[in-house]
Every structure is written in structure tokens, then in C-alpha cells.
Write a protein that holds these residues in place. Structure first.
Motif, short mmCIF file in Angstrom:
data_model
loop_
_atom_site.label_atom_id
_atom_site.label_comp_id
_atom_site.label_asym_id
_atom_site.label_seq_id
_atom_site.Cartn_x
_atom_site.Cartn_y
_atom_site.Cartn_z
N ALA A 59 0.89 -1.52 -0.29
CA ALA A 59 0.21 0.09 -0.17
C ALA A 59 1.09 0.85 -0.07
CB ALA A 59 -1.13 -0.03 1.58
N LEU A 60 2.22 1.12 0.19
CA LEU A 60 3.22 2.28 0.92
C LEU A 60 3.25 2.58 -0.86
CD1 LEU A 60 4.58 3.84 2.37
CD2 LEU A 60 6.74 1.92 2.16
N LEU A 61 3.17 1.97 -1.89
CA LEU A 61 3.10 2.98 -3.23
C LEU A 61 2.24 3.99 -3.21
CD1 LEU A 61 5.93 2.52 -4.64
CD2 LEU A 61 5.16 0.89 -6.21
N VAL A 62 0.76 3.69 -3.22
CA VAL A 62 -0.41 3.77 -3.68
C VAL A 62 -1.34 4.33 -2.52
CG1 VAL A 62 -0.22 2.48 -5.66
CG2 VAL A 62 -1.08 1.31 -3.69
N GLY A 63 -0.54 5.36 -1.79
CA GLY A 63 -0.71 5.35 -0.56
C GLY A 63 -2.62 6.74 -0.46
N GLU A 64 -1.60 7.49 -1.03
CA GLU A 64 -3.17 8.34 -1.98
C GLU A 64 -4.17 7.88 -2.90
OE1 GLU A 64 0.52 9.58 -2.27
OE2 GLU A 64 1.31 11.03 -1.55
N LEU A 65 -4.32 6.93 -2.85
CA LEU A 65 -5.31 6.15 -4.66
C LEU A 65 -5.64 5.46 -3.52
CD1 LEU A 65 -2.99 4.91 -6.99
CD2 LEU A 65 -4.42 7.22 -7.12
N ASP A 121 -8.22 3.88 -0.26
CA ASP A 121 -9.76 4.26 -0.22
C ASP A 121 -9.93 5.11 1.39
OD1 ASP A 121 -13.45 3.45 -0.54
OD2 ASP A 121 -12.66 3.37 1.50
N PRO A 122 -10.51 6.02 1.82
CA PRO A 122 -9.85 6.77 2.89
C PRO A 122 -10.16 5.78 3.89
CG PRO A 122 -11.89 8.26 1.04
CD PRO A 122 -11.05 6.50 0.45
N LYS A 123 -11.37 4.90 3.99
CA LYS A 123 -11.62 4.14 4.88
C LYS A 123 -10.69 3.19 5.02
CE LYS A 123 -15.90 4.05 3.39
NZ LYS A 123 -16.84 2.89 2.48
N ASP A 124 -9.70 3.13 4.01
CA ASP A 124 -8.47 1.37 4.52
C ASP A 124 -7.97 2.12 5.43
OD1 ASP A 124 -6.46 0.12 3.83
OD2 ASP A 124 -6.92 -0.04 1.84
N PRO A 125 -7.57 0.76 6.38
CA PRO A 125 -6.65 1.23 7.15
C PRO A 125 -5.42 2.10 7.74
CG PRO A 125 -7.03 -1.28 7.90
CD PRO A 125 -8.59 -0.15 6.06
N GLN A 126 -5.31 1.08 6.37
CA GLN A 126 -3.67 1.41 6.32
C GLN A 126 -3.24 3.30 5.44
OE1 GLN A 126 -2.59 -2.66 3.16
NE2 GLN A 126 -1.15 -1.62 4.40
N LYS A 127 -4.18 3.45 4.63
CA LYS A 127 -3.87 4.59 4.32
C LYS A 127 -3.35 5.95 5.31
CE LYS A 127 -5.38 8.37 1.70
NZ LYS A 127 -6.87 8.68 -0.06
N PRO A 128 -3.29 5.72 7.40
CA PRO A 128 -3.62 7.03 7.37
C PRO A 128 -1.69 6.46 7.92
CG PRO A 128 -4.89 6.46 8.92
CD PRO A 128 -4.87 5.14 7.34
N VAL A 129 -1.23 5.54 8.43
CA VAL A 129 -0.06 4.62 8.42
C VAL A 129 0.93 5.35 7.61
CG1 VAL A 129 1.15 2.58 9.33
CG2 VAL A 129 -1.55 2.34 10.02
N VAL A 130 0.28 4.65 6.36
CA VAL A 130 1.18 4.71 4.87
C VAL A 130 1.88 5.93 4.48
CG1 VAL A 130 1.13 4.52 2.72
CG2 VAL A 130 0.38 2.68 3.57
N LEU A 131 0.81 6.79 4.22
CA LEU A 131 0.64 8.76 4.14
C LEU A 131 1.92 9.13 5.71
CD1 LEU A 131 -2.68 9.64 3.10
CD2 LEU A 131 -0.78 8.83 2.02
N ALA A 132 1.86 8.70 7.07
CA ALA A 132 2.41 8.90 7.85
C ALA A 132 3.71 9.09 7.58
CB ALA A 132 1.85 8.60 8.89
N TYR A 133 4.24 7.10 7.50
CA TYR A 133 5.52 7.37 7.27
C TYR A 133 6.04 8.00 5.84
CZ TYR A 133 9.22 3.84 5.71
OH TYR A 133 10.34 3.76 5.58
N LYS A 134 5.21 7.77 5.13
CA LYS A 134 5.75 8.84 3.42
C LYS A 134 6.23 10.12 4.02
CE LYS A 134 4.88 9.16 -1.36
NZ LYS A 134 4.71 9.93 -2.05
#
Lengths: 378, 318
Positions: A270-276, A278-291
Motif C-alpha cells: 500500500a506504501l506506493l499508492v498511499g494517496e490512491l 480508499d479513505p476507509k482503508d485502515p492502512q491509509k493513515p499509516v502509510v501516508l504518515a510514514y511517507k
């Protein structure tokens, strides 16, 4: 003379080992042939320990990182693992950028009963399960299964396999061959190339000329896959091309040329496509914060999947140490094994007595390169 | 009684081996010690080839690879016990060195260096690419030779690093003793004669081709034994062991310490094994410091550390 030298070693160690903080050990290949993996890992680990201490450390005690660079040499990795355990007195270890170094470190971890979270791909690391050894990356076998499932859904069953002769390529090739049949895929061509080859058209021409071939899969890492993507376009091969999770980075698109890479599919995190996501995806905040954190800490260097593995390992370790009743290695080990549903950049980890990988196929996203960027394949 | 130079060398070596552990605060130091011994064994082989006979090999890690992989592959594929496999590996290395040495030892200087380099690279490539046999680039696990279990049964429980410190030390001592004996034997004198001048040696009746081949085979066996010991104590071997950089490292150790002397070779091996461990404190500067040490030695002590130091001491004494 040797006594003097030993004395120097001892002095140097005392200088660094005076405080009574909780010590975490790390061994990564920051230099050497695997440095493109090890460098973001080292940066991530340093960044995570700083962040941990900034938040007040582990139950009020500061964490101290002891990080060694093994240069990709398993013998050195083993020496450093011995040093971490015997001399520095760490309570847990993270690292082992390559399969070889991981195997060297895990022998020491098992021998001395200190938990170790590996950052390498091969399945041998956690199969059979060893009490003190865990890992964060997907196995190569899972990448093969993900790719084969996608091929099947597109009706592609007769494929050509082309693999690099480096560790990554050779290991993934073996795993893909092993699971092809049960996935309903027939491998009709099996070619290899050297990791530094500048031209791979002969092998590709060979594959193209196999009758009834429907797609090509490259198990490789580094420059080879980019060369293949360029040669593939030059030869005008119209078959779908799949690459491995090892090249899931923007650098790959740049090296191949956006036009040549158009339509290439590969499994990635998921790291590569963080912005893409779904907002409800639990990985989204983790990935964007790490990035965001990594790019700030590394002076604008882009995130890579490998740094993500290190991020997840440190996340698991930090949580386990916060939950463990004491900072003893055995207590930390038990806490790591009890990790449940912890969301990292690679996936959600749930370890158990019989599973020290903790991920399933859902953690992999099938990505397609489109207009020089990434697209999620539903 | 005055001790001969051979006796004093062996005495110094044994004393260092036995006394050092009293200063070891943890098992990690035994591990480093055993690595020093393993590297020293290979370097003593190079001292025989380069220091005695004046021939250069940049492919010696290839023999380490053969010795190491013998300990992994013979037990796995043929069911040979690992300890015996180490011996068979040494024999195999000797045979291969004989076969390879015959043609390439006709070459001299740079040509010999490049041909031997080619051999080393070839071995590393075969080990990395023939995955069905060797396990490929990720390496292969080496079975337990059962040495630790045997000692435990005898009532001597040792930690892994301690066991290998003792065992590699013993092998190094025997290796150094043989190398020192060789130096003053007719074979050794022939080697040193051809080092001085091939023409003069031939005139004096030395079979040059044969003498060179002897040195090459002997040094290959030393390298193979070192490779086996490394594989058995690491319980894992990867193709890097046979890699080009490792060959260079071995030659550097020999040259740094003093290629002409056994003690010098061992000292060079110890220095280059310990320095990277000490320099982890200044990680970013490790290579700079290593390079600097090398340059200073080459400029001010061209014969290597130990022989130059000896000359200095002797000069002062007289």
C-alpha cells in the motif's frame, strides 16, 4: 599486539555502552550490493527510534539503538549479531536485509534466545517456525500466488518466466515454479539473465517465439527488470508483462521510461499508492504518515517498500515492548507473538504460535503502471 | 639456550592464543578471535605462495569457497560426515589447484594475477548460478559436525564461539608450524630461490615449474581448510566467500603484515579483522581509516609491518 587491539575494542565499546537504557540492536546492509534495500531500512530504523524516544520511550525508559552495517556479508552479520547479544546486551534485534544475512543472524538469535525480526523475503526464515524469529516482508511465494491469481482472472494460463540470477531472482523463480501448477499456470519458457546485463533481447525473443504463450513474468530486482521493460517495448511484444514486488518503486518507472512501462503489472504494498487508497482503508493513515516522516528525515529521498518493512518491524517491536511485562528478551518475544491486527505499511500483522509471518495475500495490492504513475487493479 | 626464530615465532603465537581469552569480557571476543585464526590460516597459505615463492594469486578465495562448500554439499548430497568432508574438500582443492596451476603458473607478474583472478571469479559464478547444486546466491546451510556435542559428552561444555576459538587456533598453530618448517626445508629453499631470481634458481638446479606448482597447491589447501572452518562455524555458506573482494582482502592481509613472514601474515590478518570491528564507532569513516592505514604501511614499512619492525629492532640492537 593482539591484546592491545582487544583492549582498544573493549575501550571503544565501553565508551558507547555506559548508559543503562533499553538497547535495541539492528544489523542492515547499509553498504554493499544490497545497499539499495539496506539504506532506507537503516534510515527508517534510526528515525523510528528517535520518534519513540520523542514520545517518551518505552514505559518512560529511553530506547538506545545499536546499528551495525554488515555490507551484505553473512559472516559479518553473524559476528555483529554475536556482538549485539553478547557484548552490547540488546533485548531484541531487527534487520537481516538479505536472506543470507537473515539466516546468519537467526542462528545467533535462536542460540541466545533474543527475539529477531527479519526484513528478508525468503520463506526458510520462518518455515519451520523458530520461537525467536519473526519477519515482516511477504514471502516470494505470496508474490507468485498474487501474480498467478491476477493472470488467471485475465484468462492467461500459458506464461514465460524470466529470472535474474541474483538471490532475489533465483529465490522467486524457485517459488513460482513450485506453485505454478497448483495455481493452474503452465510455464512454457524459463529463461535467466545476469543482474548487470545491459541487453536481454535474446532471452525475450526466445520467450516470444514459444507457441501459445500468453504473458511474461520477470522475477528480478534492481536494473534487470527496467532493462527487460525497455527491451520488451523495443521488440514490440504485445503480451502482458508482470514484474516482481522487488521493483515496486517510482525509480523503476523512471529507469524503464513511462511509455515502455505502460500497462506493466506488479504486486506491491500500500506504501506506493498511499494517496490512491480508499479513505476507509485502515492502512491509509499509516502509510501516508510514514511517507511524510521518511521523506522529511531522509532529505526528500522517496520511500521504498524495504524501508516500509523496517518501519513495520520497529512498529511491532515498539508495541510488543510497551505491552511486555518486562524488558527481558523472552517477555518481548511472547509479546511479539501476541501481536494481533497491527496495521503497518505492508499489511496487518497477526502473529501466532504457528505463523511468524503474520500476513496474508490481501496485504498485496496488484498495481498497474499508467501514464507514468500507479493505478490500483481492482 | 637461544631460541631459533621458528621456535620463538611459535612460542609467541601459542602464548597469544592462550593468554588472550583471560582478557575476553564476552563470547563475542571468542568469535572475533576465531575469525582472526580462520583468516590467518588462509593468509599463511598466501605467505607460502607470495612471500616464499613470489607468485601472486588474486583468486584464492575460490579455494575457500571450494573448502566451505565441500562441508555443505558433500554431507547434503552424498551423506559424507562434515568433518570428513572438510578433509575431502582440502584434497579436492589440492587437485583443482594442480590442474589449474599447471597452465597458469607459466604466466608471470600481472598475467598470473589476472589468470588467477579469473579462476576465483569463475568459482564464485558457479557457486552462485548452479542453484540446483549449491543453493544459489542465498547460500546453503552447513550441517553440524557434532564437535560441540562430542565435547559436551566428554564433560567439556563450551559455547559455540569458545569451541571454534580453540579449534581454529589449534589448526592455525599446526598450519603455522608446517609453514615454518617448510621455509627451511629443501622445498622452501627452492621456493625462496626462485623468488629471488628464476634464472639463478634454474641454473642452481631448481625445477621451477614444479616448485611453483608445489607452492600453489599447498597454499590452496590452506585456503580450503580456512573455508571449511568458516563454513562449519557459521553453519551457513554463501558464494560471497569465494568472491573477488575476499581474495583481495586475503592478499592485503598478507602484504600489510609482511608477506615474507608467517607471523607477519597472521598479524596482518588480525589487524584487518579487528580494525573494522573497532571502527564501527566511526562507521562513516571506516573505509577512509582502512585506506589510510594501508597507505602509511606501504609508504613507511614497505616490507610489511612485522618484517619492517624486526629490521628496526635488530638495527637498534647491533
Amino acid at each position: 599486539m593482539k591484546r592491545i587491539a582487544t583492549g582498544v575494542v573493549a575501550l571503544a565499546l565501553m565508551a558507547t555502552a555506559a548508559s543503562a537504557d533499553i538497547k535495541i540492536g539492528a544489523i542492515v546492509s547499509e553498504t554493499g550490493p544490497a545497499s539499495s534495500l539496506g539504506d532506507p531500512e537503516a534510515k527508517t530504523i534510526r528515525m523510528m527510534v528517535e520518534a519513540l524516544n520523542a514520545k517518551g520511550g518505552i514505559k518512560g525508559e529511553k530506547a538506545k539503538l545499536v546499528l551495525y552495517d554488515d555490507g551484505g556479508d553473512p559472516s559479518k552479520a553473524k559476528t555483529f549479531a554475536t556482538r549485539l547479544v553478547e557484548d552490547d546486551g540488546v533485548v531484541a534485534m531487527v534487520g537481516g536485509t538479505t536472506t543470507g544475512t537473515s539466516l546468519a543472524i537467526l542462528a545467533v538469535a535462536e542460540d541466545s534466545k533474543v527475539p529477531f525480526i527479519s526484513l528478508a523475503g525468503a520463506i526458510e526464515i520462518i518455515d519451520p517456525v523458530k520461537p525467536y524469529v519473526f519477519k515482516t516482508p511477504h514471502t516470494d511465494r505470496m508474490a507468485c500466488l498474487k501474480i498467478f491469481a491476477d493472470m488467471k482472472s485475465r484468462g492467461l494460463t500459458r506464461i514465460g518466466l524470466i529470472s535474474g540470477t541474483d538471490g532475489f531472482g533465483a529465490s522467486m523463480r524457485a517459488q513460482c515454479l513450485a506453485v505454478a501448477k497448483s495455481s493452474g499456470i503452465e510455464i512454457v519458457a524459463d529463461e535467466t539473465y545476469g543482474p548487470k546485463d545491459a541487453d536481454i533481447t535474446p532471452q525475450l525473443t526466445n520467450i516470444r517465439n514459444r507457441p501459445g504463450i500468453q504473458a511474461v513474468l520477470n522475477s528480478g530486482f534492481g536494473q534487470g527488470p527496467a532493462t527487460i521493460t525497455r527491451n520488451y517495448a523495443q521488440l514490440g511484444i504485445a503480451l502482458p508483462l508482470y514484474q516482481s514486488h522487488g521493483v515496486a518503486s517510482n525509480a523503476f518507472i523512471e529507469l524503464s521510461g513511462a511509455k515502455n512501462a505502460e500497462g506493466v503489472r506488479l504486486p506491491g504494498t500500500a506504501l506506493l499508492v498511499g494517496e490512491l487508497l480508499d479513505p476507509k482503508d485502515p492502512q491509509k493513515p499509516v502509510v501516508l504518515a510514514y511517507k511524510a516522516n521518511f521523506e522529511k528525515a531522509a532529505g526528500g529521498a522517496p520511500v521504498s517498500t524495504f524501508g516500509g518493512y523496517a518501519h513495520d518491524a520497529m512498529l511491532i517491536l515498539a508495541e510488543a515492548m510497551a505491552k511486555a511485562p518486562s524488558a527481558k528478551p523472552a517477555a518481548i518475544r511472547d509479546a511479539i507473538e501476541a501481536t494481533t491486527g497491527l496495521v503497518g505499511t505492508t499489511g496487518a500483522y497477526t502473529y501466532s504460535k504457528t505463523d511468524h509471518l503474520g500476513l496474508d495475500l490481501s496485504a498485496f495490492r496488484m498495481l498497474e503502471i499508467s501514464n507514468g504513475g500507479w493505478k490500483l487493479v481492482p | 639456550m637461544r631460541l631459533s626464530s621458528k621456535q620463538s615465532t611459535l612460542l609467541v603465537l601459542a602464548a597469544l592464543m592462550i593468554v588472550s581469552p583471560f582478557f575476553f569480557p564476552s563470547n563475542y571476543y571468542y568469535r572475533i578471535g576465531s575469525l582472526v585464526f580462520v583468516n590467518s590460516i588462509a593468509v599463511v597459505g598466501i605467505v607460502i605462495l607470495t612471500g616464499y615463492a613470489g607468485q601472486i594469486s588474486l583468486g584464492h578465495a575460490g579455494f575457500l569457497g571450494i573448502g566451505g562448500y565441500a562441508c555443505a554439499l558433500l554431507p547434503i548430497h552424498l551423506g559424507v560426515p562434515p568433518a570428513l568432508a572438510a578433509v575431502l574438500g582440502a584434497v579436492l582443492s589440492g587437485i583443482i589447484a594442480y590442474g589449474v596451476g599447471r597452465p597458469i603458473l607459466r604466466l608471470k607478474g600481472y598475467y598470473l594475477a589476472v589468470a588467477s583472478l579469473g579462476f576465483g571469479v569463475l568459482v564464485a559464478m558457479v557457486l552462485a548460478n548452479e542453484g540446483w547444486l549449491t543453493g544459489g546466491p542465498d547460500g546453503v546451510k552447513v550441517p553440524d559436525p557434532g564437535l560441540r556435542a562430542a565435547l559436551e559428552w566428554l564433560g567439556i561444555p563450551l559455547a559455540n564461539p569458545q569451541l571454534w576459538y580453540a579449534f581454529s587456533g589449534l589448526v592455525l598453530f599446526v598450519g603455522a608450524w608446517l609453514a615454518l618448517n617448510l621455509r627451511d626445508s629443501p622445498t622452501g629453499r627452492a621456493l625462496r630461490a626462485l623468488h629471488g631470481s628464476e634464472v639463478a634458481a634454474r641454473t642452481a638446479g631448481v625445477d621451477i615449474a614444479r616448485a611453483k606448482l608445489n607452492a600453489f597447491v599447498i597454499s590452496a589447501v590452506y585456503a580450503s581448510v580456512a573455508g571449511s572452518l568458516l563454513a562449519l562455524q557459521n553453519r551457513l555458506i554463501t558464494p560471497d566467500v569465494a568472491g573477488f573482494m575476499h581474495s583481495i582482502e586475503l592478499v592485503t592481509m598478507a602484504v600489510l603484515g609482511g608477506a615474507g613472514s608467517v607471523l607477519g601474515g597472521i598479524f596482518g590478518a588480525a589487524l584487518l579483522t579487528l580494525l573494522p570491528q573497532v571502527l564501527t564507532v566511526l562507521q562513516d569513516y571506516e573505509h577512509v581509516v582502512l585506506g589510510l592505514v594501508m597507505m602509511l604501511v606501504m609508504i613507511f614499512l614497505p616490507a610489511g609491518l612485522i618484517p619492517s619492525a624486526r629490521r628496526l629492532l635488530r638495527g637498534r640492537g647491533e
